[in-house]
Every structure is written in C-alpha cells, then in structure tokens.
Design a protein around this motif. Sequence first.
Motif, PDB file in Angstrom:
ATOM      1  N   HIS A  47      28.036  22.187 -32.526  1.00 33.74           N
ATOM      2  CA  HIS A  47      27.154  21.922 -30.830  1.00 33.74           C
ATOM      3  C   HIS A  47      28.672  21.597 -29.829  1.00 33.74           C
ATOM      4  CE1 HIS A  47      23.652  21.438 -33.860  1.00 33.74           C
ATOM      5  NE2 HIS A  47      24.839  20.467 -33.917  1.00 33.74           N
ATOM      6  N   LEU A  48      29.694  21.217 -30.714  1.00 32.22           N
ATOM      7  CA  LEU A  48      30.259  21.257 -29.530  1.00 32.22           C
ATOM      8  C   LEU A  48      31.439  22.920 -28.903  1.00 32.22           C
ATOM      9  CD1 LEU A  48      32.767  19.093 -27.603  1.00 32.22           C
ATOM     10  CD2 LEU A  48      34.449  19.576 -29.041  1.00 32.22           C
TER      11      LEU A  48
ATOM     12  N   GLU B 155      15.639  17.858 -24.827  1.00 32.64           N
ATOM     13  CA  GLU B 155      16.288  18.760 -24.357  1.00 32.64           C
ATOM     14  C   GLU B 155      15.479  19.287 -23.394  1.00 32.64           C
ATOM     15  OE1 GLU B 155      20.538  18.910 -25.449  1.00 32.64           O
ATOM     16  OE2 GLU B 155      20.733  16.747 -25.473  1.00 32.64           O
TER      17      GLU B 155
ATOM     18  N   ARG C 173      29.205  25.328 -28.575  1.00 31.67           N
ATOM     19  CA  ARG C 173      28.104  25.657 -27.659  1.00 31.67           C
ATOM     20  C   ARG C 173      28.477  24.926 -26.253  1.00 31.67           C
ATOM     21  NH1 ARG C 173      23.283  24.020 -30.496  1.00 31.67           N
ATOM     22  NH2 ARG C 173      23.402  22.340 -29.503  1.00 31.67           N
ATOM     23  N   ARG C 174      28.253  23.758 -26.536  1.00 28.38           N
ATOM     24  CA  ARG C 174      28.476  23.189 -25.043  1.00 28.38           C
ATOM     25  C   ARG C 174      29.969  23.771 -24.278  1.00 28.38           C
ATOM     26  NH1 ARG C 174      27.462  18.437 -27.954  1.00 28.38           N
ATOM     27  NH2 ARG C 174      28.968  18.017 -28.066  1.00 28.38           N
ATOM     28  N   TRP C 175      30.695  23.775 -25.227  1.00 33.94           N
ATOM     29  CA  TRP C 175      32.202  24.343 -24.432  1.00 33.94           C
ATOM     30  C   TRP C 175      32.032  25.855 -23.667  1.00 33.94           C
ATOM     31  CZ3 TRP C 175      36.147  22.844 -28.401  1.00 33.94           C
ATOM     32  CH2 TRP C 175      36.689  21.439 -28.201  1.00 33.94           C
TER      33      TRP C 175
ATOM     34  N   GLU D 205      28.574  26.774 -22.714  1.00 38.11           N
ATOM     35  CA  GLU D 205      27.909  26.587 -21.672  1.00 38.11           C
ATOM     36  C   GLU D 205      28.582  26.670 -20.723  1.00 38.11           C
ATOM     37  OE1 GLU D 205      24.797  24.297 -23.100  1.00 38.11           O
ATOM     38  OE2 GLU D 205      23.891  25.551 -24.592  1.00 38.11           O
ATOM     39  N   GLN D 206      29.410  25.949 -20.532  1.00 36.60           N
ATOM     40  CA  GLN D 206      30.344  25.264 -19.995  1.00 36.60           C
ATOM     41  C   GLN D 206      31.681  26.402 -18.821  1.00 36.60           C
ATOM     42  OE1 GLN D 206      33.373  21.762 -20.754  1.00 36.60           O
ATOM     43  NE2 GLN D 206      30.969  20.731 -21.421  1.00 36.60           N
TER      44      GLN D 206
END
Length: 407
Positions: A304-305, A140, A307-309, A311-312
């Motif tokens: 990982h989830l 990515e 980290r995505r939260w 970033e959101q």
Amino acid sequence: MTHAKKRWSYSTGERGRNRVRAFEHPTTGRMFLEFRDSGKRIALGHRDREAAKAKAEELAAALRRAESVPVLPPTLQTLFDIYEVEVTPQKGVSKQGHDRSAAGRFLKCFGPNRKAATLNRRDWDAFIRWRRQQGDERGERAHGQPVRARIIEYDLKFLHAVLNWATTARDHRGGFLLERNPLRGMPWPKEVSPRRPVLTDAQCRALLAVSRGVSPMFQLALVLAHETGHRMRSIRLLRWSDVDFERGTVRWRAENDKIHFEHETPLTSTALSALQEARVQRASIGDAWILPALRDASQPCSRHLLRRWWEQAVARAAIADVPGLGWHSLRRKFATELKATPLKDLCYLGGWKDPQTVLECYQRHDEDTMRTALASRGELSSRGVAVPNRHHESTPSPSNERNKNPA
C-alpha cells in the motif's frame, strides 16, 4: 519351544461400518479400543476386560446410529465455514482477507442455505452481473467504481478453489463433501478492451527524476522494477541474502512469487549500483529486507505504501492519470523492449512460466519495432531482383501455358 501368549481381544459390529475391537496391551495389560478399521485407538485407562467389552458394544451402537443418519448436501455456508477453518489459515494475510470477503459476497448473492451441488451456469452468469452492479466495495475514491473482469475472476477462482477442495475432503461418514465441482469448465469473464498501458521512456525518466524526493526506497524500487521486469510483490520481498554481488545475480524465491517460480537472473549494472548504494546507506546484510517497512525493519515494505509512493511520483512528474498505469506497466515495458530476446530467455528473465502469457498480456506492438523489422528486410532491387512493372504483361501462369500448348 516357547509360544508367545496370545493377546486378549474382543470384536463387535460389522466390518467396514461400525466395527470396534477391544484389546489388551501385551505388556501393561491396559485396555484399548480400535474402531472403524482405520487404526483409530482409544485408551480406556483400566485393565477390566468386561468393562472393555461393554464399552466396545456401546461405541459400536453409537457408530451404527451415526450410519443411519442421512448426510445432507452441504450448503455454501457450511463449505465456507469449514474451508475458512481448515484451509484459509494456511494462506498469506492478504489471501485470507480475500477469502473472507469473497465468501461474504457469494453468500449475499446466492444465500447461505443454497446447496453447493446445485450451482450451475445460470448462477455463474448471475454472479458476474451482480458483481458488476455492486461496483468496487473498497473505500475512498474507488468505492462504487465499476469492477474489471480480473477482479470478478479473482472472486470466482476462490469459489472454484472451495468446490475443488470439497471434492477431496470427507464428511463424518467418510464420504466426500461434494462428488464433483458443479462449476467446472465455466467461462471466465473477459474484458472487451483490457487496460494494459506500457510506461514510456519519457514517463520513466520523469518518474526517476522525482523519485528520490518521494523516498530513496521508492527510487530503489523503481530502478529494480525497470531493470528486472519482475512483479512488485517479488521485489518488495527481496532480502540482501538473495543478491550475489560478486556474480551479479539475484535469486527470486518461490514462496515470494505469484506462480511459485524459483529462479535466478543476472542483474544489470544499473541495478547493481542502486543496490550497492542502498546497502552502504543502510548497512544491511544477511536476511534483512532490501525494502524494509518504515516503522518496523523486521517487516517488508507495505504494498500500500509503494502504491502511494507511485501516485505521489506520478503527480510530481505531471504524468497523465491513465487507468492501469501502475507498477505493472514497467513489467509490460520490460517485455516489450526485449521482444528480440529468445522467448525462453525472456520468460526466465522476467519470471514468466507461460510464453503465451507474455505474448498475449505483456508485449505490445510499437511503430519503431515494426519499422526496424521492415528495414531489416531490405529492398528487392538491392538483392538484384527486378521489381515487376505492373504496366507490362505479366508472366503467364502455368495454367495459361497449358491452355496455349495442349497435350
């Protein structure tokens, strides 16, 4: 007086090298072999003494032949293969993955047939240069991006762990795989200007305002990270049984901590309220995860989830994309805001063992703290001390006095 019957035995070979002893079990009469003076035994499954003697001679000869075969210095491929089979499975899933990927990088850089004992400072420096040229190997957006010194250090610490382990593990002849770690004492790569941003109060309020819209669990994680100052790894592995609502404390288990620091800390009223609300909503108790996985509540929430939260939430709150401004920035905020706390108590509250780490990596200087410190001194005139006037002659120094009044 009755004398016990002496047990039959037969020995062959040299003591300490290929010694083998055949002996008879005193009760059953079955034959066994014992060899190498180490207590290793083989059951032969019969009662034939001559056959046992012949087997002992055969085994002693085989051991003698093995002694005559020279032991070659292990290659990196050999060490990594043994380590991956015997040591890596004892680690967590993430560490196992890093062991394999780091081993692949060293084999690619040095070659699989490189003798481990010949590694030196030039190899150490060469890997650091090579690793920087390779860039980030993840997919990515990160692919090809420059890697920081901490990432390279993580790889080098794996190599160190393998080499140190090899100095305590033995080969088939009883000798150590390596006599010493050839890379002991090498300097770790350092960042010229490490990225260690601290989340500001305004940014934290902005994240909190959008947190529930991202996920109620993200909101809980954000509050716990801000209020406890702990690593997200330790927070996401908390269980309800770790929280004592009556005493207002939380237990941080050693197995969930990066430095294996088992400790218990008090919780703020904000953290307690957030936990009580979550417990009511999910009706979870006991050893259930406080932050469970979305699809399988028997597992903790994925890093990982989380980290995505994050970033959101940063995108929704319109916070500038600053490199390094992740969950760990809350830990730096915690350490910086509690500067006035005695260092020993601060280390315990945030889960640090080394006070120097707090001073060097987490606490930041800030103008408000410096101004408050200066204001606390007060002015000299308020203490009845006259401020010297630089236009007037200053008080003579002791040396001048001595010159004016010689003995």
